[in-house]
Design an enzyme around this catalytic site. Structure first.
Site, short mmCIF file in Angstrom:
data_model
loop_
_atom_site.label_atom_id
_atom_site.label_comp_id
_atom_site.label_asym_id
_atom_site.label_seq_id
_atom_site.Cartn_x
_atom_site.Cartn_y
_atom_site.Cartn_z
N ASN A 10 0.87 -1.18 0.00
CA ASN A 10 0.00 0.00 0.00
C ASN A 10 0.90 1.22 0.00
OD1 ASN A 10 -1.74 2.07 0.58
ND2 ASN A 10 -2.31 1.34 2.63
N LYS A 31 0.06 4.26 -0.17
CA LYS A 31 -0.59 5.41 0.50
C LYS A 31 -0.44 6.68 -0.33
CE LYS A 31 -0.05 3.14 4.89
NZ LYS A 31 0.06 3.25 6.33
N HIS A 69 -9.34 0.50 5.32
CA HIS A 69 -8.02 0.69 5.94
C HIS A 69 -8.18 1.55 7.20
CE1 HIS A 69 -3.94 2.10 6.59
NE2 HIS A 69 -3.56 1.00 5.94
N GLU A 90 -6.66 3.97 8.29
CA GLU A 90 -6.61 5.43 8.07
C GLU A 90 -7.94 5.93 7.52
OE1 GLU A 90 -2.97 5.23 5.83
OE2 GLU A 90 -2.00 4.56 7.69
N GLU A 93 -4.95 -5.71 10.69
CA GLU A 93 -3.93 -4.70 10.95
C GLU A 93 -4.23 -4.01 12.29
OE1 GLU A 93 -2.15 -3.27 7.03
OE2 GLU A 93 -4.03 -2.20 7.22
N GLY A 122 2.59 1.69 11.00
CA GLY A 122 3.49 2.83 10.85
C GLY A 122 4.19 3.22 12.13
N SER A 153 3.72 -2.68 10.42
CA SER A 153 5.19 -2.65 10.53
C SER A 153 5.84 -3.97 10.10
CB SER A 153 5.60 -2.26 11.95
OG SER A 153 5.10 -0.97 12.27
C1 PEP Z 1 -0.68 -0.26 6.38
O1 PEP Z 1 -0.88 0.92 6.30
O2 PEP Z 1 -1.49 -1.04 5.86
C2 PEP Z 1 0.50 -0.73 7.08
C3 PEP Z 1 0.51 -1.95 7.50
O3 PEP Z 1 1.51 0.18 7.26
P1 PEP Z 1 2.97 -0.14 7.87
O4 PEP Z 1 3.48 -1.36 7.18
O5 PEP Z 1 3.77 1.09 7.56
O6 PEP Z 1 2.79 -0.35 9.34
#
Ligand code: PEP
Length: 250
Positions: free
Chosen positions: A10, A12, A95, A97, A167, A173, A213
């Site tokens: 992703n 973003k 997601h 966000e 997630e 992040g 992460s």
């Molecule tokens: C995400 O936004 O789906 C995600 C898992 O981000 P990150 O890998 O940066 O934690």
């Protein structure tokens, strides 16, 4: 036998078209012999640039969101018809966000899920609890609610085009990763929820990615868990040097 692995990136709100093209070309080149299923989800603005680069390769083209309506007076939104026109195959929905920064609730996400499925897309439905929800012992209840809400009205036939991404919001992040065992426990629980809603066979088949992460250093251990079938990668998806080792974990 374990389900096949699906590793998604992703991107973003990052990258100009030129930068997106450069990353897409590097991924196509370095993953051409990759054994798993892959996805790149650039910003809407780079989809048209990335589409011809990944076309016919083992990397699917994904969008990070879509509108809940097919077309009409919806300023600033992007329709599934427009995504289809660009060659998008998969839409990431729900997601964290979108849920937390843009206040999308399960009802809206479900509307998008059903619309995207009705137009033939694969959907990656993201779920996951906040830190305070985990600390209050509510991680499973939150995930259950998001799975039920997101899949409301989705037929057993269409479920074959749904991937779930677990997630935990506190791991996105932040550099904090759920331990492989903690993540696997939630994945097992989510699988059980899907089994209850559909069938044991559907539970066994559904691909559940982990996100939060994921890095080259932790990918193999996460993927080794029984119920983890891949990854949805944010930060580490922005460079081929970090995404490729995740995509080729182990
Ligand atoms: C995400 O936004 O789906 C995600 C898992 O981000 P990150 O890998 O940066 O934690």
């Amino acid at each position: 036998m374990k389900r096949s692995y699906y590793i998604a990136g992703n991107w973003k709100m990052h990258k100009t078209r030129a930068e997106a093209a450069e990353l897409a070309k590097a991924l196509v080149d370095r993953l051409k012999d990759g054994k798993h299923k892959y996805l790149a989800a650039p910003s809407f603005t780079s989809l048209e640039t990335v589409a011809p680069i990944v076309k016919g390769t083992n990397i699917r083209l994904g969008a990070q969101n879509c509108a809940a309506e097919e077309q009409g007076a919806h300023t600033g939104e992007v329709s599934v018809l427009q995504l289809k026109d660009l060659g998008v195959q998969t839409v990431i929905l729900g997601h964290s966000e979108r849920r937390h920064l843009y206040k999308e609730d399960d009802e809206l996400i479900n509307k998008k899920v059903r619309l995207a499925l009705s137009r033939g897309f694969e959907v990656i439905l993201c779920i996951g609890e906040l830190l305070e929800e985990r600390e209050a012992g509510r991680a499973e209840a939150v995930c259950q609610g998001q799975v039920r809400g997101g899949l409301d009205g989705v037929s057993a036939g269409d479920l074959g085009r749904v991937v779930i991404a677990y997630e935990p919001v506190w791991a996105i992040g932040t550099g904090k990763t759920a331990t492989p065992q903690d993540a696997d426990a939630v994945h097992a629980f989510v699988r059980k929820v899907v089994g209850g809603l559909y069938s044991p066979a559907a539970a066994e088949q559904i691909i559940i990615q982990y996100g939060g992460s994921v890095k080259p250093e932790n990918a193999a251990e996460l993927m080794a868990q029984e119920n983890i079938d891949g990854a949805l990668v944010g930060g580490a998806a922005l460079k081929a040097d970090t995404f490729v080792p995740i995509a080729q974990f182990g």
